[in-house]
Design a protein around this motif. Structure first.
Motif, PDB file in Angstrom:
ATOM      1  N   SER A  70      43.954  44.601  35.652  1.00 36.71           N
ATOM      2  CA  SER A  70      44.536  43.542  36.475  1.00 36.71           C
ATOM      3  C   SER A  70      43.697  42.281  36.392  1.00 36.71           C
ATOM      4  O   SER A  70      44.241  41.168  36.328  1.00 36.71           O
ATOM      5  N   ARG A  71      42.372  42.437  36.400  1.00 32.96           N
ATOM      6  CA  ARG A  71      41.510  41.253  36.280  1.00 32.96           C
ATOM      7  C   ARG A  71      41.745  40.535  34.952  1.00 32.96           C
ATOM      8  O   ARG A  71      41.989  39.325  34.926  1.00 32.96           O
ATOM      9  N   ILE A  72      41.653  41.275  33.853  1.00 32.73           N
ATOM     10  CA  ILE A  72      41.796  40.664  32.534  1.00 32.73           C
ATOM     11  C   ILE A  72      43.181  40.035  32.402  1.00 32.73           C
ATOM     12  O   ILE A  72      43.333  38.893  31.944  1.00 32.73           O
ATOM     13  N   GLY A  73      44.217  40.779  32.815  1.00 34.73           N
ATOM     14  CA  GLY A  73      45.573  40.272  32.708  1.00 34.73           C
ATOM     15  C   GLY A  73      45.796  39.038  33.554  1.00 34.73           C
ATOM     16  O   GLY A  73      46.416  38.053  33.103  1.00 34.73           O
ATOM     17  N   LEU A  74      45.305  39.051  34.781  1.00 33.59           N
ATOM     18  CA  LEU A  74      45.481  37.922  35.676  1.00 33.59           C
ATOM     19  C   LEU A  74      44.804  36.668  35.134  1.00 33.59           C
ATOM     20  O   LEU A  74      45.390  35.579  35.131  1.00 33.59           O
ATOM     21  N   MET A  75      43.573  36.814  34.648  1.00 30.27           N
ATOM     22  CA  MET A  75      42.841  35.644  34.153  1.00 30.27           C
ATOM     23  C   MET A  75      43.480  35.082  32.883  1.00 30.27           C
ATOM     24  O   MET A  75      43.565  33.867  32.703  1.00 30.27           O
ATOM     25  N   LEU A  76      43.953  35.955  31.998  1.00 29.46           N
ATOM     26  CA  LEU A  76      44.645  35.487  30.796  1.00 29.46           C
ATOM     27  C   LEU A  76      45.966  34.817  31.155  1.00 29.46           C
ATOM     28  O   LEU A  76      46.352  33.803  30.557  1.00 29.46           O
ATOM     29  N   HIS A  77      46.673  35.384  32.120  1.00 27.90           N
ATOM     30  CA  HIS A  77      47.943  34.807  32.579  1.00 27.90           C
ATOM     31  C   HIS A  77      47.735  33.418  33.172  1.00 27.90           C
ATOM     32  O   HIS A  77      48.480  32.471  32.860  1.00 27.90           O
ATOM     33  N   ARG A  78      46.721  33.281  34.010  1.00 30.60           N
ATOM     34  CA  ARG A  78      46.446  31.986  34.650  1.00 30.60           C
ATOM     35  C   ARG A  78      46.030  30.920  33.635  1.00 30.60           C
ATOM     36  O   ARG A  78      46.165  29.722  33.897  1.00 30.60           O
ATOM     37  N   ALA A  79      45.560  31.379  32.467  1.00 25.54           N
ATOM     38  CA  ALA A  79      45.168  30.437  31.412  1.00 25.54           C
ATOM     39  C   ALA A  79      46.344  30.047  30.516  1.00 25.54           C
ATOM     40  O   ALA A  79      46.162  29.315  29.541  1.00 25.54           O
ATOM     41  N   GLY A  80      47.545  30.565  30.818  1.00 26.71           N
ATOM     42  CA  GLY A  80      48.732  30.144  30.091  1.00 26.71           C
ATOM     43  C   GLY A  80      49.213  31.087  29.010  1.00 26.71           C
ATOM     44  O   GLY A  80      50.157  30.756  28.273  1.00 26.71           O
ATOM     45  N   ASN A  81      48.615  32.282  28.889  1.00 30.86           N
ATOM     46  CA  ASN A  81      49.072  33.251  27.894  1.00 30.86           C
ATOM     47  C   ASN A  81      50.264  34.050  28.447  1.00 30.86           C
ATOM     48  O   ASN A  81      50.411  34.208  29.661  1.00 30.86           O
TER      49      ASN A  81
END
Length: 313
Positions: free
Chosen positions: A13-24
């Protein structure tokens, strides 16, 4: 980049959330039905360094991944070790000859499993020192800072891996391209091999282990067993540096108040642990190489006994 997170627990969830917030473009894949439903209904909720945030993200169970799903550029493997093969069997529809897989899992030996699903040129090995904790279905606590090291398993994967490093770094994950990620994986395995099992058996957090009078001898002995086995596989661990790195985690102002993933799995949620892929893996390799590993063997036995007592599944 289109990225699938295979295993959307605390760290996923951490990795996914941070990548998502960066526009991926990120999809989460997990087995926990309540977790899936909560994210679908309310978004992924996170206490992010003291700030409550919500991110609405796509999430599926492995069984829902079928031919209608488009392929992804990268799959980040963050399942529990014992569930890796089953997960990848079920998500084959999104894997093509162009798909890369990054393992950020705890433990040893995952590259061999992943090579059954993608070419070795498309495997990236990684290690992360970020922390995360589940607070309930669809809710995680993300605190502190960390970093990620990545390196391609085979030379041909270097260009794509460096692209992934940049994408992860742009997402605030403090990613770097490693020149010797296998050393870092063994080093991280030492951290897990000491803190995960000891916190679980002693029912305490990292600081709790560090304050005991027996911590130094226990931790140094386990590190030594890891180092003896690692040397047989061409990895020369700096035992002094590893020990100092582990003792630095005892600080309650850092991650000392954190309960490691094995504790969260077994003590909080009565789930089976990854002990066989950490201390158990060292014990098995030690037997193969004729090296005595009494602490790793006993700690593996203790955790399995605790699993049985708690009825872990």
């Amino acid at each position: 980049m289109k990225i699938a997170i295979a295993g959307a627990g605390a760290m996923g969830s951490r990795i996914g959330l941070m990548l998502h917030r960066a526009g991926n473009e990120v999809i989460l894949i997990d087995r926990w039905a309540a977790h899936i439903q909560m994210i679908r209904d309310h978004g992924l909720r996170a206490n992010y360094n003291g700030e409550d945030i919500v991110e609405h993200m796509q999430i599926y169970s492995p069984e829902e991944i079928d031919a209608k799903h488009e392929s992804v550029d990268l799959i980040v493997a963050l399942t529990k070790s014992m569930g890796l093969r089953e997960m990848f069997e079920e998500i084959k529809p999104i894997i093509t000859e162009n798909t890369y897989v990054l393992s950020l899992m705890n433990g040893l030996g995952h590259a061999e499993d992943l090579a059954e699903f993608v070419d070795r040129d498309h495997i990236i090995l990684g290690v992360t020192m970020w922390t995360a904790a589940m607070e309930g279905p669809g809710k995680v606590k993300l605190f502190g800072t960390g970093n990620i090291e990545l390196q391609n398993l085979a030379p041909a994967g270097a260009t794509f891996t460096k692209d992934v490093v940049q994408i992860f770094d742009d997402a605030g994950l403090n990613a770097t391209y490693s020149q010797n990620v296998k050393y870092s994986i063994w080093r991280k395995a030492c951290v897990n091999g000491t803190l995960n099992g000891l916190c679980t058996i002693l029912d305490t957090n990292i600081t709790g282990v560090g304050t005991t009078s027996t911590a130094a001898e226990m931790v140094q002995t386990i590190i030594n067993e890891f180092a003896l086995v690692a040397a047989k596989e061409g990895i020369e661990l700096d035992q002094t540096e590893v020990y100092e790195h582990i003792t630095a985690t005892y600080d309650p102002a850092g991650i000392g108040l954190h309960y490691p993933s094995m504790y969260q799995d077994l003590i909080k949620n009565q789930r089976l642990t990854e002990i066989d892929y950490i201390n158990g893996a060292v014990a098995a390799k030690g037997k193969k190489y004729g090296i005595s590993t009494p602490y790793c063997t006993f700690l593996t036995q203790l955790v399995h006994a605790k699993e049985e007592i708690l009825g872990a599944k």
